[in-house]
Enzyme design. Sequence first.
Site, PDB file in Angstrom:
ATOM      1  N   LYS A  32       0.831  -1.216   0.000  1.00  0.00           N
ATOM      2  CA  LYS A  32       0.000   0.000   0.000  1.00  0.00           C
ATOM      3  C   LYS A  32       0.861   1.261   0.000  1.00  0.00           C
ATOM      4  O   LYS A  32       0.630   2.208   0.750  1.00  0.00           O
ATOM      5  CB  LYS A  32      -0.977  -0.005   1.186  1.00  0.00           C
ATOM      6  CG  LYS A  32      -1.959  -1.171   1.127  1.00  0.00           C
ATOM      7  CD  LYS A  32      -2.943  -1.139   2.274  1.00  0.00           C
ATOM      8  CE  LYS A  32      -3.961  -2.273   2.150  1.00  0.00           C
ATOM      9  NZ  LYS A  32      -3.355  -3.612   2.358  1.00  0.00           N
ATOM     10  N   ARG A  33       1.860   1.274  -0.864  1.00  0.00           N
ATOM     11  CA  ARG A  33       2.785   2.396  -0.941  1.00  0.00           C
ATOM     12  C   ARG A  33       2.085   3.635  -1.509  1.00  0.00           C
ATOM     13  O   ARG A  33       1.165   3.537  -2.317  1.00  0.00           O
ATOM     14  CB  ARG A  33       3.996   2.026  -1.796  1.00  0.00           C
ATOM     15  CG  ARG A  33       4.833   0.895  -1.207  1.00  0.00           C
ATOM     16  CD  ARG A  33       5.295   1.209   0.206  1.00  0.00           C
ATOM     17  NE  ARG A  33       6.314   0.284   0.662  1.00  0.00           N
ATOM     18  CZ  ARG A  33       6.202  -0.483   1.747  1.00  0.00           C
ATOM     19  NH1 ARG A  33       5.109  -0.445   2.458  1.00  0.00           N
ATOM     20  NH2 ARG A  33       7.187  -1.276   2.100  1.00  0.00           N
TER      21      ARG A  33
END
Length: 310
Positions: free
Chosen positions: A106-107
């Site tokens: 979930k960058r």
Amino acid sequence: MSMDKLIEKVVLTKNPTVAGLDPKLEYVPEFIKQRALDKYGNTLKAAAKALLEFNKGLIDELYDIVPAIKPQCAYYEMYGWQGVKTLYKTIEYAKKKGMYVITDGKRNDIGTTMEAYATGHLGKTNVNGNMLHGFAGDCLTVNGYLGTDGIAPLIKVCDKYDKGIFVLVKTSNPSSGELQDKKIDGKTVYEMMGEMCETWGEQLPGKYGYSGVGAVVGATYPEQLKELREKMPHTFFLVPGYGAQGGAAKDVSYAFDKKGLGAIVNSSRGIMCAYQKENCSEEDYAKAARREAIRMRDDIVGAIAQIHLK
């Protein structure tokens, strides 16, 4: 395109599911933990070694029936650099077994920072002229709520190295509606994010109609899942929320198209901790995971169209 590879694996296994490898030390059978603790003491290294042995046992029992794994980075990072090494080795081991790997990170950032995330997880890093993989995942989950500035660097790397991304659109957590359900000019925020995924995906077309830009859409909101499937015909879905979070086969069925494709459904605790639910011998943990994976596959396949490419 990377998503084409995932689709082909789903068709080959007749299984539209992914095993989330999000291990905590308390999920690991005592005999594995104790072996690591006896050798390395009460250390992060011992924990990381135990997680790796646990993961390898699961992969050995799943690789021929489940097309993909989804390791969540946070569960490895909590054990420091030793845990991150276990993440690397888990990805490496799954790839050697022929599994597709969705790295759940979930960058979310922009510019050169997002380029660094993209390079580390999906691309190659230049070390004095030698191009090397940091992590060798096939796909990365990302947060698109910084807009195109946060996605464009990923598109470039995905195109170059044949990789994909899954963008958060409508997440499965209870408070997701606090922002994602708000309306702007008559459209919900999640609908607008879905439209952006369709647009970004035009740069990464796939041969089966789905682009290299996928979307995370939770099973806990089946009506929104159905709505987004209709409005996002070229976007492949990663669907969390099945099982432990309350999503059922009927709920996730709305994510699929008429060919039984278009989505892959995640289960983490349900598979990893199946031996605890079964109350079987700890030594049977991997076999229990396999039994749960087969049950989950049959449950979901029974609720969708027959899986085929043509």
